[in-house]
Design a protein around this motif. Structure first.
Motif, PDB file in Angstrom:
ATOM      1  N   LEU A  45       0.862  -1.189   0.000  1.00 25.35           N
ATOM      2  CA  LEU A  45       0.000   0.000   0.000  1.00 25.35           C
ATOM      3  C   LEU A  45       0.890   1.227   0.000  1.00 25.35           C
ATOM      4  O   LEU A  45       1.748   1.380   0.850  1.00 25.35           O
ATOM      5  N   ILE A  47       0.748   5.524   0.041  1.00 28.62           N
ATOM      6  CA  ILE A  47      -0.130   6.627   0.415  1.00 28.62           C
ATOM      7  C   ILE A  47       0.553   7.933   0.061  1.00 28.62           C
ATOM      8  O   ILE A  47       1.735   8.117   0.325  1.00 28.62           O
ATOM      9  N   GLU A  72      -1.971  -1.107  -3.984  1.00 24.61           N
ATOM     10  CA  GLU A  72      -2.999  -0.076  -4.001  1.00 24.61           C
ATOM     11  C   GLU A  72      -2.358   1.273  -3.692  1.00 24.61           C
ATOM     12  O   GLU A  72      -1.451   1.362  -2.870  1.00 24.61           O
ATOM     13  N   PHE A  74      -3.341   4.964  -2.318  1.00 22.30           N
ATOM     14  CA  PHE A  74      -4.372   5.743  -1.627  1.00 22.30           C
ATOM     15  C   PHE A  74      -3.938   7.197  -1.635  1.00 22.30           C
ATOM     16  O   PHE A  74      -2.877   7.547  -1.112  1.00 22.30           O
ATOM     17  N   VAL A  76      -4.685  10.946  -0.449  1.00 26.12           N
ATOM     18  CA  VAL A  76      -5.409  11.704   0.562  1.00 26.12           C
ATOM     19  C   VAL A  76      -5.781  13.047  -0.049  1.00 26.12           C
ATOM     20  O   VAL A  76      -4.930  13.911  -0.269  1.00 26.12           O
ATOM     21  N   GLN A  93      -7.991   9.314   8.190  1.00 22.81           N
ATOM     22  CA  GLN A  93      -8.228   8.670   6.888  1.00 22.81           C
ATOM     23  C   GLN A  93      -7.162   7.616   6.599  1.00 22.81           C
ATOM     24  O   GLN A  93      -7.468   6.520   6.132  1.00 22.81           O
ATOM     25  N   ILE A  94      -5.918   7.978   6.860  1.00 23.36           N
ATOM     26  CA  ILE A  94      -4.810   7.065   6.571  1.00 23.36           C
ATOM     27  C   ILE A  94      -4.854   5.857   7.499  1.00 23.36           C
ATOM     28  O   ILE A  94      -4.694   4.716   7.051  1.00 23.36           O
ATOM     29  N   LYS A  97      -7.525   3.576   6.365  1.00 26.11           N
ATOM     30  CA  LYS A  97      -7.142   2.888   5.140  1.00 26.11           C
ATOM     31  C   LYS A  97      -6.139   1.780   5.432  1.00 26.11           C
ATOM     32  O   LYS A  97      -6.238   0.690   4.871  1.00 26.11           O
ATOM     33  N   ASP A 100      -8.039  -1.117   6.943  1.00 25.66           N
ATOM     34  CA  ASP A 100      -8.826  -1.781   5.907  1.00 25.66           C
ATOM     35  C   ASP A 100      -7.932  -2.612   4.978  1.00 25.66           C
ATOM     36  O   ASP A 100      -8.212  -3.777   4.721  1.00 25.66           O
ATOM     37  N   PHE A 101      -6.855  -2.014   4.496  1.00 21.15           N
ATOM     38  CA  PHE A 101      -5.970  -2.698   3.548  1.00 21.15           C
ATOM     39  C   PHE A 101      -5.333  -3.933   4.170  1.00 21.15           C
ATOM     40  O   PHE A 101      -5.357  -5.010   3.578  1.00 21.15           O
TER      41      PHE A 101
END
Length: 108
Positions: A45, A47, A72, A74, A76, A93-94, A97, A100-101
């Motif tokens: 992941l 970001i 993925e 992500f 922001v 938010q991070i 995420k 979730d990831f």
């Protein structure tokens, strides 16, 4: 494994997100990025703040990443690079995420 963004140190960003993931039940390690090796194709992941100066580098690395189908990116929305370190709405938010990831891609 949580690594810091370019220009940070493990005691800043990586430590914050490692702590938040640990509160969600994950075992975390905050590491200095200078000592990271290849992941061996584990889920990578990435970001980036939408307005970060380094966003183009994150996008390029993501586009060229191979060895996993679980990658993925992500982004922001509205965040600069530094704001992802401390601004509560971006940190939340991070952290959400990350939870979730990793919940989808790693065994607990």
């Amino acid at each position: 494994m949580v690594a810091h963004p370019n220009g940070g140190v493990k005691e800043q960003v990586a430590g914050l997100y490692a702590q938040l993931l640990a509160q969600q039940g994950y075992i975390t390690i905050a590491a200095d990025a200078a000592y990271q090796g290849a992941s061996g194709g584990e889920p990578l992941l990435m970001i980036s703040g939408e307005k970060s100066d380094t966003h183009y580098m994150t996008q390029a690395v993501f586009d060229n990443a191979t060895g996993t189908s679980d990658k993925e990116l992500f982004i922001v929305k509205g965040a600069t690079h530094i704001e992802t370190y401390w601004k509560p709405e971006y940190v939340k938010q991070i952290a959400d995420k990350l939870t979730d990831f990793f919940g989808k891609n790693l065994d607990r």
